[in-house]
Design a protein around this motif. Structure first.
Motif, PDB file in Angstrom:
ATOM      1  N   ARG A  88       0.960  -1.144   0.063  1.00 39.71           N
ATOM      2  CA  ARG A  88       0.013   0.024   0.003  1.00 39.71           C
ATOM      3  C   ARG A  88       0.912   1.242   0.033  1.00 39.71           C
ATOM      4  N   GLY A  89       1.100   1.956  -0.949  1.00 40.27           N
ATOM      5  CA  GLY A  89       1.922   2.990  -1.246  1.00 40.27           C
ATOM      6  C   GLY A  89       3.343   2.538  -1.368  1.00 40.27           C
ATOM      7  N   LYS A  90       3.994   3.126  -0.237  1.00 40.46           N
ATOM      8  CA  LYS A  90       5.128   2.807  -0.292  1.00 40.46           C
ATOM      9  C   LYS A  90       5.716   1.626   0.787  1.00 40.46           C
ATOM     10  N   THR A  91       4.807   0.989   1.571  1.00 41.87           N
ATOM     11  CA  THR A  91       5.050   0.126   2.698  1.00 41.87           C
ATOM     12  C   THR A  91       4.212  -1.227   2.346  1.00 41.87           C
ATOM     13  N   TRP A  92       4.822  -2.185   3.054  1.00 42.90           N
ATOM     14  CA  TRP A  92       4.257  -3.599   2.711  1.00 42.90           C
ATOM     15  C   TRP A  92       3.489  -4.229   3.867  1.00 42.90           C
ATOM     16  N   SER A  93       2.500  -4.914   3.813  1.00 48.16           N
ATOM     17  CA  SER A  93       1.979  -5.540   4.992  1.00 48.16           C
ATOM     18  C   SER A  93       1.875  -7.062   4.926  1.00 48.16           C
ATOM     19  N   TYR A  94       1.862  -7.643   5.730  1.00 47.65           N
ATOM     20  CA  TYR A  94       1.144  -9.296   5.869  1.00 47.65           C
ATOM     21  C   TYR A  94       0.078  -9.339   6.572  1.00 47.65           C
ATOM     22  N   HIS A  95      -0.528 -10.630   6.000  1.00 45.43           N
ATOM     23  CA  HIS A  95      -2.008 -10.932   6.571  1.00 45.43           C
ATOM     24  C   HIS A  95      -1.840 -12.560   7.001  1.00 45.43           C
ATOM     25  N   ILE A  96      -2.044 -13.138   8.053  1.00 47.12           N
ATOM     26  CA  ILE A  96      -1.868 -14.321   8.225  1.00 47.12           C
ATOM     27  C   ILE A  96      -3.184 -14.931   8.626  1.00 47.12           C
ATOM     28  N   TYR A  97      -3.597 -15.916   7.960  1.00 47.68           N
ATOM     29  CA  TYR A  97      -5.098 -16.467   8.314  1.00 47.68           C
ATOM     30  C   TYR A  97      -4.930 -17.550   9.251  1.00 47.68           C
ATOM     31  N   LEU A  98      -5.968 -17.283  10.478  1.00 41.33           N
ATOM     32  CA  LEU A  98      -5.631 -18.227  11.558  1.00 41.33           C
ATOM     33  C   LEU A  98      -6.762 -19.267  11.730  1.00 41.33           C
ATOM     34  N   GLY A  99      -7.829 -19.275  10.847  1.00 38.37           N
ATOM     35  CA  GLY A  99      -9.079 -20.093  10.944  1.00 38.37           C
ATOM     36  C   GLY A  99     -10.195 -19.461  11.224  1.00 38.37           C
ATOM     37  N   LEU A 100     -11.248 -20.175  11.553  1.00 40.18           N
ATOM     38  CA  LEU A 100     -12.623 -19.492  11.907  1.00 40.18           C
ATOM     39  C   LEU A 100     -12.717 -19.602  13.437  1.00 40.18           C
ATOM     40  N   ASP A 101     -13.134 -18.623  13.899  1.00 35.23           N
ATOM     41  CA  ASP A 101     -13.408 -18.381  15.385  1.00 35.23           C
ATOM     42  C   ASP A 101     -14.590 -19.435  15.670  1.00 35.23           C
ATOM     43  N   PRO A 102     -14.544 -20.439  16.516  1.00 33.57           N
ATOM     44  CA  PRO A 102     -15.723 -21.527  16.723  1.00 33.57           C
ATOM     45  C   PRO A 102     -17.120 -20.793  17.283  1.00 33.57           C
ATOM     46  N   LEU A 103     -16.872 -19.637  17.851  1.00 30.08           N
ATOM     47  CA  LEU A 103     -18.207 -19.211  18.764  1.00 30.08           C
ATOM     48  C   LEU A 103     -18.892 -18.139  17.510  1.00 30.08           C
ATOM     49  N   THR A 104     -18.164 -17.321  16.939  1.00 22.01           N
ATOM     50  CA  THR A 104     -18.696 -16.196  16.118  1.00 22.01           C
ATOM     51  C   THR A 104     -18.712 -16.793  14.540  1.00 22.01           C
ATOM     52  N   LYS A 105     -18.042 -17.828  14.243  1.00 23.14           N
ATOM     53  CA  LYS A 105     -17.860 -18.168  12.861  1.00 23.14           C
ATOM     54  C   LYS A 105     -17.288 -17.308  11.955  1.00 23.14           C
ATOM     55  N   LYS A 106     -16.521 -16.462  12.379  1.00 25.55           N
ATOM     56  CA  LYS A 106     -15.874 -15.253  11.635  1.00 25.55           C
ATOM     57  C   LYS A 106     -14.588 -15.685  11.436  1.00 25.55           C
ATOM     58  N   ARG A 107     -13.774 -15.105  10.249  1.00 29.41           N
ATOM     59  CA  ARG A 107     -12.384 -15.232  10.098  1.00 29.41           C
ATOM     60  C   ARG A 107     -11.451 -14.661  11.098  1.00 29.41           C
ATOM     61  N   LYS A 108     -10.475 -15.411  11.637  1.00 32.77           N
ATOM     62  CA  LYS A 108      -9.490 -14.813  12.397  1.00 32.77           C
ATOM     63  C   LYS A 108      -8.248 -14.532  11.775  1.00 32.77           C
ATOM     64  N   GLU A 109      -7.544 -13.632  11.696  1.00 28.25           N
ATOM     65  CA  GLU A 109      -6.353 -13.367  11.037  1.00 28.25           C
ATOM     66  C   GLU A 109      -5.615 -12.416  11.906  1.00 28.25           C
ATOM     67  N   ILE A 110      -4.200 -12.309  11.629  1.00 25.76           N
ATOM     68  CA  ILE A 110      -3.258 -11.344  12.304  1.00 25.76           C
ATOM     69  C   ILE A 110      -2.835 -10.407  11.018  1.00 25.76           C
ATOM     70  N   SER A 111      -2.678  -9.230  11.118  1.00 25.26           N
ATOM     71  CA  SER A 111      -1.889  -8.400   9.927  1.00 25.26           C
ATOM     72  C   SER A 111      -1.104  -7.220  10.707  1.00 25.26           C
ATOM     73  N   LYS A 112      -0.109  -6.967  10.015  1.00 27.40           N
ATOM     74  CA  LYS A 112       0.831  -5.848  10.610  1.00 27.40           C
ATOM     75  C   LYS A 112       1.288  -5.155   9.437  1.00 27.40           C
ATOM     76  N   GLY A 113       1.535  -4.064   9.242  1.00 26.19           N
ATOM     77  CA  GLY A 113       1.962  -3.419   8.124  1.00 26.19           C
ATOM     78  C   GLY A 113       3.063  -2.429   8.514  1.00 26.19           C
TER      79      GLY A 113
END
Length: 96
Positions: A7-32
């Motif tokens: 994004r622009g001049k910087t880079w970021s990563y996104h790591i998928y952790l799976g689905l939250d068993p309670l909310t059924k939403k995607r869990k992911e970690i990201s840092k830029g």
């Protein structure tokens, strides 16, 4: 597996952790904010290794004051429970 994005001049990563068993939403970690894709890949590799080893802890936005208050409340609750258990044990010993 991490995904990388520029994004622009910087880079970021996104790591998928799976689905939250309670909310059924995607869990992911990201840092830029990485200057190069190589830096983002190196940081993502370290996080993935921590996840595999079970040593990963997610960064928190909680201010120190709030954290300290929670710790104090937990300690007070534990102290009260300990006192109650000691008194209960004393009563049981006296009744025997």
């Amino acid at each position: 597996m991490a995904k990388f994005r520029q994004r622009g001049k910087t880079w970021s990563y996104h790591i998928y952790l799976g689905l939250d068993p309670l909310t059924k939403k995607r869990k992911e970690i990201s840092k830029g904010g990485f200057k190069t894709q190589r830096e983002a890949k190196a940081a993502a590799r370290l996080v993935e290794l921590e996840i595999q080893n079970g040593t990963f802890t997610k960064e928190s936005d909680m201010p120190f004051e709030q954290f300290a208050q929670r710790v104090l409340v937990d300690l007070v609750v534990l102290l009260v429970l300990l006192v109650l258990l000691v008194r209960l044990n004393f009563v049981l010993v006296v009744l025997e």
